[in-house]
Design a protein around this motif. Structure first.
Motif, mmCIF file in Angstrom:
data_model
loop_
_atom_site.group_PDB
_atom_site.id
_atom_site.type_symbol
_atom_site.label_atom_id
_atom_site.label_comp_id
_atom_site.label_asym_id
_atom_site.label_seq_id
_atom_site.Cartn_x
_atom_site.Cartn_y
_atom_site.Cartn_z
ATOM 1 N N GLY A 147 36.943 38.332 35.478
ATOM 2 C CA GLY A 147 37.654 39.446 35.026
ATOM 3 C C GLY A 147 36.517 40.556 35.180
ATOM 4 O O GLY A 147 36.900 41.262 35.305
ATOM 5 N N VAL A 148 35.475 40.600 35.362
ATOM 6 C CA VAL A 148 34.442 41.140 35.529
ATOM 7 C C VAL A 148 34.545 41.121 36.743
ATOM 8 O O VAL A 148 33.464 42.181 37.165
ATOM 9 N N LEU A 149 33.567 40.246 37.698
ATOM 10 C CA LEU A 149 33.461 40.381 39.096
ATOM 11 C C LEU A 149 34.596 41.272 40.142
ATOM 12 O O LEU A 149 34.172 41.867 40.299
ATOM 13 N N PHE A 150 35.502 41.158 38.906
ATOM 14 C CA PHE A 150 36.692 41.437 40.302
ATOM 15 C C PHE A 150 37.793 42.374 40.023
ATOM 16 O O PHE A 150 38.670 42.487 39.743
ATOM 17 N N PRO A 151 37.702 43.615 38.682
ATOM 18 C CA PRO A 151 38.065 43.769 37.527
ATOM 19 C C PRO A 151 39.805 44.635 38.909
ATOM 20 O O PRO A 151 39.223 45.614 39.469
ATOM 21 N N GLY A 152 40.905 44.046 38.070
ATOM 22 C CA GLY A 152 42.151 44.813 38.995
ATOM 23 C C GLY A 152 42.151 44.042 40.008
ATOM 24 O O GLY A 152 42.967 44.477 41.254
ATOM 25 N N TRP A 153 41.431 43.261 40.911
ATOM 26 C CA TRP A 153 42.317 42.667 41.415
ATOM 27 C C TRP A 153 42.734 41.558 41.794
ATOM 28 O O TRP A 153 44.053 41.103 42.819
ATOM 29 N N GLY A 154 43.569 41.239 40.548
ATOM 30 C CA GLY A 154 44.824 39.836 40.624
ATOM 31 C C GLY A 154 44.299 38.786 41.117
ATOM 32 O O GLY A 154 43.095 38.162 40.950
ATOM 33 N N TRP A 155 44.923 38.712 41.785
ATOM 34 C CA TRP A 155 45.251 37.673 42.187
ATOM 35 C C TRP A 155 44.064 37.393 44.168
ATOM 36 O O TRP A 155 43.736 36.384 43.908
ATOM 37 N N TRP A 156 44.178 38.458 44.065
ATOM 38 C CA TRP A 156 42.746 38.381 44.877
ATOM 39 C C TRP A 156 41.777 38.526 44.611
ATOM 40 O O TRP A 156 40.887 37.361 45.107
ATOM 41 N N GLY A 157 41.596 38.811 43.227
ATOM 42 C CA GLY A 157 40.683 38.146 42.114
ATOM 43 C C GLY A 157 40.336 36.720 42.242
ATOM 44 O O GLY A 157 39.502 36.112 42.932
ATOM 45 N N VAL A 158 41.436 36.302 42.023
ATOM 46 C CA VAL A 158 41.379 34.405 41.708
ATOM 47 C C VAL A 158 40.979 34.045 43.224
ATOM 48 O O VAL A 158 39.761 33.399 43.036
ATOM 49 N N GLY A 159 41.364 34.323 44.223
ATOM 50 C CA GLY A 159 41.008 34.122 45.388
ATOM 51 C C GLY A 159 39.303 34.302 45.840
ATOM 52 O O GLY A 159 38.454 33.107 46.651
ATOM 53 N N PHE A 160 38.978 35.436 45.350
ATOM 54 C CA PHE A 160 37.614 35.630 45.212
ATOM 55 C C PHE A 160 36.761 34.990 45.291
ATOM 56 O O PHE A 160 35.647 34.439 45.041
ATOM 57 N N MET A 161 36.833 34.488 43.940
ATOM 58 C CA MET A 161 36.650 33.733 42.759
ATOM 59 C C MET A 161 36.379 32.351 43.242
ATOM 60 O O MET A 161 35.186 31.545 42.809
#
Length: 387
Positions: free
Chosen positions: A134-148
């Motif tokens: 949530g800090v590194l990819f704010p607003g990215w949603g499931w894409w953020g989970v994937g990148f994390m």
């Protein structure tokens, strides 16, 4: 010989520092936790990997012994035992999956991360580095989970220095543009400072005081007011009538924590109350293990303790909106929020009763985790805690 001991000692001390700083309760420091997989991967033996895992987890959950002692009004030993016991699953999983084979290491670490995200091991899956998404990819949603997830896998490979530099860049960028989470329109969360008496002192005077607090919030234009966990004490027909009567001349809907008791145990719930009556809105999926959820009772034919609904009611309907509620302990683990996000709710409701955490960072960590998840999925957030 000295160097043989120095390297493991430095790794262990570094893991402790990462646990302390990353889980200090400041949301923007959550990415510090990403140092743990790096230390885990560069450990040269399984025993050192186990000690690194223990150092990180025990440091991240350092408030538990003091909190348990306050909760039970006892000395610190029960809390220490629970603290050490809870760390065993984290250490066992990460030490069992550690490998010298660098090619297999990313798959092994991701497997450990998944195991610590879902039951049964995920029941004590605190301090999970994925929360930092949530800090590194704010607003990215499931894409953020994937990148994390990809980032975590890359941090246990030989290219981890380059990945760490990329993570640091994302971290600085996020910190520079960081904004607070928003409240849903017409909603307000009410924090209380009633200590251990909340939920235990259930007299008419206490209910009238809380009703007055709700009316003050409504006077500021709120149409939905959220109160902390167990704010109403036991949910009974008498309490329901009192609150329904108090709502008779307003258009406010109150969302409040309560306890539903029966012959076999109890449910930790959120109830919804308006001028038309009250009803149970949400049943907690994962109560606190040990102090609330006590599955061992059933093995011995005993009743009592809070029920765990695990994967039930991930979202609830409130008016024309759909909310993802999380109560107290659910804010410290992974699957309740992610399960709720699969249903794309309109916002998140996070409540707790943290009077027993005084002097620790537990409530701050709960708030930080809830904030991080809300930022990751770009969801408004309503928070209500009692301290």
């Amino acid at each position: 010989m000295c160097r043989d001991y120095l390297r493991p000692a430095l790794l262990i001390f570094a893991s402790i520092a990462i646990g302390v700083v990353g889980w200090s309760g400041h949301v923007l420091l959550l990415p510090v936790a990403l140092g743990f997989p790096v230390l885990w991967s560069i450990a040269r033996t399984r025993s050192v990997a186990a000690l690194v895992s223990a150092g990180y987890f025990l440091a991240a959950s350092r408030g538990l012994p003091q909190g348990v002692a306050a909760f039970y009004s006892s000395d610190i030993w029960p809390g220490l035992l629970l603290w050490l016991g809870a760390s065993m699953s984290f250490v066992a999983v990460h030490s069992a999956l550690w490998t010298k084979n660098s090619g297999a290491r990313p798959r092994r670490y991701l497997l450990a991360a998944v195991i610590m995200s879902v039951p049964p091991f995920g029941i004590t899956g605190w301090a999970h580095p994925v929360t930092a998404a949530g800090v590194l990819f704010p607003g990215w949603g499931w894409w953020g989970v994937g990148f994390m997830t990809a980032g975590l896998a890359s941090l246990v490979t030989r290219i981890w220095p380059a990945v760490a530099i990329a993570v640091a860049g994302l971290w600085l960028w996020s910190a520079a543009i960081w904004t607070d989470t928003k409240l849903p329109e017409g909603w307000r969360g009410v924090d209380l400072e009633l200590g251990a008496s909340l939920g235990r002192e259930a007299g008419l005077h206490r209910h009238r005081d809380i009703i007055a607090t709700v009316r003050n919030a409504a006077s500021d234009g709120a149409r939905f007011v959220v109160l902390p966990e167990t704010a109403l004490g036991f949910w009974t027909p008498t309490v329901a009538r009192l609150w329904t009567s108090a709502s008779g001349d307003t258009d406010v809907t109150v969302i409040a924590g309560a306890t539903v008791l029966d012959a076999t145990g109890y449910d930790n719930v959120l109830v919804s109350i308006d001028r038309n009556g009250g009803s149970i809105l949400y049943r907690e999926r994962m109560p606190v293990p040990g102090s609330m959820w006590q599955p061992g009772r059933f093995l011995f034919g005993e009743s009592g303790g809070a029920r765990a609904d695990f994967f039930a009611n991930p979202v609830v309907a409130i008016g024309a909106s759909r909310a993802a509620p999380v109560i107290c302990y659910e804010e410290l683990i992974v699957w309740p929020v992610l399960q709720s996000m699969l249903h794309d709710p309109d916002f998140i409701i996070a409540v707790g009763n943290g009077w027993w955490t005084e002097g620790t960072s537990i409530v701050a960590i709960q708030r930080a985790a809830a904030t991080a998840w809300a930022k990751l999925f770009a969801k408004p957030l309503v928070i209500a805690f009692n301290t």
